[in-house]
Every structure is written in structure tokens, then in C-alpha cells.
Design a protein around this motif. Structure first.
Motif, mmCIF file in Angstrom:
data_model
loop_
_atom_site.group_PDB
_atom_site.id
_atom_site.type_symbol
_atom_site.label_atom_id
_atom_site.label_comp_id
_atom_site.label_asym_id
_atom_site.label_seq_id
_atom_site.Cartn_x
_atom_site.Cartn_y
_atom_site.Cartn_z
ATOM 1 N N GLN A 106 0.827 -1.203 0.000
ATOM 2 C CA GLN A 106 0.000 0.000 0.000
ATOM 3 C C GLN A 106 0.865 1.259 0.000
ATOM 4 O OE1 GLN A 106 -3.319 0.131 -0.316
ATOM 5 N NE2 GLN A 106 -3.163 2.359 -0.394
ATOM 6 N N GLU A 107 1.932 1.263 0.789
ATOM 7 C CA GLU A 107 2.825 2.416 0.809
ATOM 8 C C GLU A 107 3.497 2.611 -0.552
ATOM 9 O OE1 GLU A 107 5.597 2.012 3.939
ATOM 10 O OE2 GLU A 107 4.098 2.050 5.549
ATOM 11 N N ASN A 109 2.260 1.714 -3.485
ATOM 12 C CA ASN A 109 1.236 2.213 -4.407
ATOM 13 C C ASN A 109 0.946 3.697 -4.181
ATOM 14 O OD1 ASN A 109 0.934 -0.270 -5.671
ATOM 15 N ND2 ASN A 109 -0.669 -0.948 -4.264
ATOM 16 N N ASP A 110 0.925 4.128 -2.925
ATOM 17 C CA ASP A 110 0.735 5.552 -2.637
ATOM 18 C C ASP A 110 1.894 6.380 -3.188
ATOM 19 O OD1 ASP A 110 -1.585 4.854 -1.358
ATOM 20 O OD2 ASP A 110 -0.691 4.863 0.660
ATOM 21 N N TYR A 111 3.096 5.836 -3.080
ATOM 22 C CA TYR A 111 4.276 6.530 -3.618
ATOM 23 C C TYR A 111 4.176 6.664 -5.140
ATOM 24 C CZ TYR A 111 9.140 6.911 -5.201
ATOM 25 O OH TYR A 111 10.297 7.283 -5.848
ATOM 26 N N GLU A 113 1.455 6.688 -6.920
ATOM 27 C CA GLU A 113 0.369 7.624 -7.235
ATOM 28 C C GLU A 113 0.830 9.067 -7.078
ATOM 29 O OE1 GLU A 113 -4.290 8.491 -5.946
ATOM 30 O OE2 GLU A 113 -3.099 6.963 -4.920
ATOM 31 N N GLU A 114 1.607 9.344 -6.032
ATOM 32 C CA GLU A 114 2.119 10.695 -5.829
ATOM 33 C C GLU A 114 3.075 11.099 -6.957
ATOM 34 O OE1 GLU A 114 2.718 14.392 -4.163
ATOM 35 O OE2 GLU A 114 1.203 12.857 -3.739
ATOM 36 N N ASN A 117 1.041 11.916 -10.021
ATOM 37 C CA ASN A 117 0.378 13.216 -9.885
ATOM 38 C C ASN A 117 1.347 14.356 -10.195
ATOM 39 O OD1 ASN A 117 -2.073 12.065 -9.164
ATOM 40 N ND2 ASN A 117 -1.627 12.136 -6.978
#
Length: 336
Positions: A106-107, A109-111, A113-114, A117
Motif C-alpha cells: 500500500q505504501e 502504491n501511494d508513492y 500515485e504521488e 500526480n
């Protein structure tokens, strides 16, 4: 596939926006771009304007300071694609962490996504100054990890390149060994045939016994002359490359599923259209406007898939339950 500079289609009607020179009158004309603003101009204009030092872009409304050393030929015909590729290459060099650098998926995937962006904002010029500030701050704070990840990626690339060279060498050695073996086999057959002819012509023995003895000697020679595997020597010299090649081979052997296994048989239920009566869906299926491409089975399977799709996920342990879990029971869809 990325096209080389020589593969870019060159149009005869292309003109320099500054001096209006075209390729029809000057076939050797080169149109160059600068990654600061991606405005085109011919090589002669670049030499004329930027030889003495940095200068402002002569394109009306731009005004960015350009340097001659950064001008290059355009790889893609569309300048927007050229710009996007450069931005993504630059961001990838800065945000180069891998999944092994995070404690959970999850971490990671968040990285990702950031990072996407930030890339999106730079490509479409949304809050450019704020985005550039974030990128520069991240690069400054993570300078050591960026250098370490770059070195690790370079080492993996070198290892893969060496592995490719080793694999090509092994294939060439295998082909050469097969050619030599084929030639040796041909020579052995000729020797056996000549020996049979000589024995039949010079000795007074039974011809059947001579042929049988010759065949026995031939089999014995083939057994003793069996070739050794070529990869044994290579694995001793390059153990790391051999392990990498074996790992890639195991990954390639995993069957590819374009639907990620959604069409596979479920372990929770058995479905058959024959033992389930659904008058409502049967009536819909008989409508004229649904007769083409409509299947009652698809509706049933979708409901079953949505009902059982979350049973394998454990929020507390973040792993799949064991196959022999007594709580997992198989449901059977039967006539209601």
C-alpha cells in the motif's frame, strides 16, 4: 518502440519558423529543438543566434534563455510527446525507489500515485512552480538514496546485459556442438559402412554376424561419446548470472492470464444453468432487443463473483487464508 533520430519521417515541406528555409531547397537542413521550450529552428539559426552565448528564444511570446549545447534533433514528430518523454525520464531519475524500499504494498502504491500526480502536473502545466518546488525538495532530501538506487539500477542493467551475452554465447556453443556432433556422426557412419564392406569382402565369416557385431560396436561408441552439457562450465564461471537466468526462466513459465483469472473456476461454488430456474431472467432473454450477445449465464456468474470476491482478503493479516481453512466452505447454486 522508440524511434531513432534517423527514423523520424522528414517532410519536404518542413520550414524553419525563423528564416523560412525549407527542406525542398535545402535537403540537408536539420530542425533542432531545445528542451527548455521545444520550439523548432534550423541548425543555421541556432549557430547564428547562440554561438556567442546564451540568448532568449526568438519565438514570439517565449523569451526563455536557451543555450546552444542543449539543442538536439527531435525524436518524435509531435513536440508534446517529446516533452512528455523528457519529463517522465527526468522524474524517473529522481523518484527511483522500488517496492523493496517500502514496508507494505500500500505504501509503494501511494508513492507511485504521488509520483504520477507530480508528472501529470508538469506535463499539463498545472501548478508548475509548486510542483517544481516539491520535486527539488525531494531531490535535496533524498540525494543519497537517489544515488544508491541509481547505482543499483545500473548494476542490474549491467548484470542483465552480461546475462544476455552469456545466453547468446551458450546458444552459439550449442549450435557449434550440434554441428560438430553431426559431422562426427556422419564420419562414424561412413567408417562403419566401409568396415562392413571390407569385412564382407576379405573375411569368410557369416555376413549376418559381421553386421550384428558392427552394430554393437556402433552403439557402444555412441554411448561413450555422448556430449556433456555446455551450461555446466558457464554456471561455474558465472553463478550470479546463472541464478538470474533461472529466476527469469521461472517467471516466464508462469501462464499469462489477460483477465487476471476472473474466468477461472471458483473454489467456493459450482454453477450450472441446467439446475437453476430463473423465470425473470429467462423472460428478459427472450426479448427481441436482447437476443444478440445476451447470456443469462453471465448475469448469474457476475452475481456469484461479486458475492464471493472478498472472502480471500484478511484485513488484519493482509494475506490469503490457507486452502485447508475449515471456515472456507464451498457453496453450490441449486434450484430454489
Amino acid at each position: 518502440m522508440i524511434m531513432e533520430d534517423s527514423d523520424v519521417p522528414k517532410k519536404n515541406d518542413e520550414k524553419c519558423p525563423l528564416c523560412r528555409a525549407d527542406r525542398y531547397l535545402n535537403p540537408n537542413m536539420k530542425l533542432l529543438i531545445n528542451p527548455e521550450c521545444y520550439h523548432k529552428m534550423c541548425e543555421s539559426c541556432v549557430d547564428r543566434i547562440f554561438t556567442t552565448g546564451p540568448a532568449a528564444c526568438p519565438t514570439p511570446g517565449c523569451g526563455k534563455i536557451l543555450r546552444k549545447a542543449k539543442f538536439r534533433e527531435q525524436t518524435f514528430e509531435d513536440a508534446q510527446i517529446e516533452r512528455e518523454i523528457d519529463i517522465r525520464r527526468r522524474i524517473a531519475k529522481i523518484f527511483n525507489k522500488g517496492q523493496q524500499d517500502f514496508e507494505s504494498l500500500q505504501e509503494y502504491n501511494d508513492y507511485l500515485e504521488e509520483v504520477e500526480n507530480l508528472t501529470f502536473k508538469l506535463i499539463y502545466q498545472v501548478d508548475v512552480e509548486e510542483t517544481e518546488t516539491k520535486v527539488q525538495q525531494y531531490e535535496k532530501q533524498n540525494r543519497e538514496s537517489i544515488a544508491l538506487n541509481s547505482a543499483r539500477a545500473a548494476a542490474e542493467s549491467r548484470l542483465l546485459a552480461q546475462n544476455e551475452i552469456l545466453l547468446r554465447k551458450q546458444k552459439q556453443e550449442a549450435r557449434d556442438a550440434a554441428v560438430r556432433e553431426h559431422e562426427m556422426e556422419r564420419e562414424r557412419r561412413e567408417q562403419v559402412e566401409q568396415q562392413i564392406i571390407h569385412d564382407l569382402a576379405t573375411s569368410g565369416k557369416d555376413p549376418n554376424k559381421i553386421v550384428k557385431l558392427t552394430e554393437t560396436l556402433k552403439k557402444h561408441r555412441e554411448k561413450n561419446d555422448s556430449p556433456q552439457p555446455i551450461s555446466s562450465r558457464s554456471s561455474a564461471l558465472y553463478p550470479d548470472l546463472q541464478k538470474l537466468a533461472q529466476r527469469r526462466l521461472r517467471e516466464e513459465q508462469v501462464p499469462f492470464s489477460p483477465l487476471a483469472g476472473e474466468r477461472n473456476t471458483s473454489k467456493y461454488y459450482d454453477y450450472s444453468i441446467e439446475n437453476y430456474n430463473d423465470p425473470f431472467m429467462d423472460k428478459i432473454a427472450r426479448e427481441p432487443n436482447r437476443s444478440i450477445g445476451f447470456r443469462v449465464e453471465d448475469c448469474h456468474l457476475r452475481c456469484l463473483y461479486e458475492a464471493f470476491s472478498g472472502l480471500d482478503f484478511d484485513l488484519t493479516k493482509d494475506k490469503l487464508p490457507a486452502k485447508n481453512d475449515p471456515n472456507v466452505q464451498k457453496a453450490t447454486m441449486s434450484t430454489s
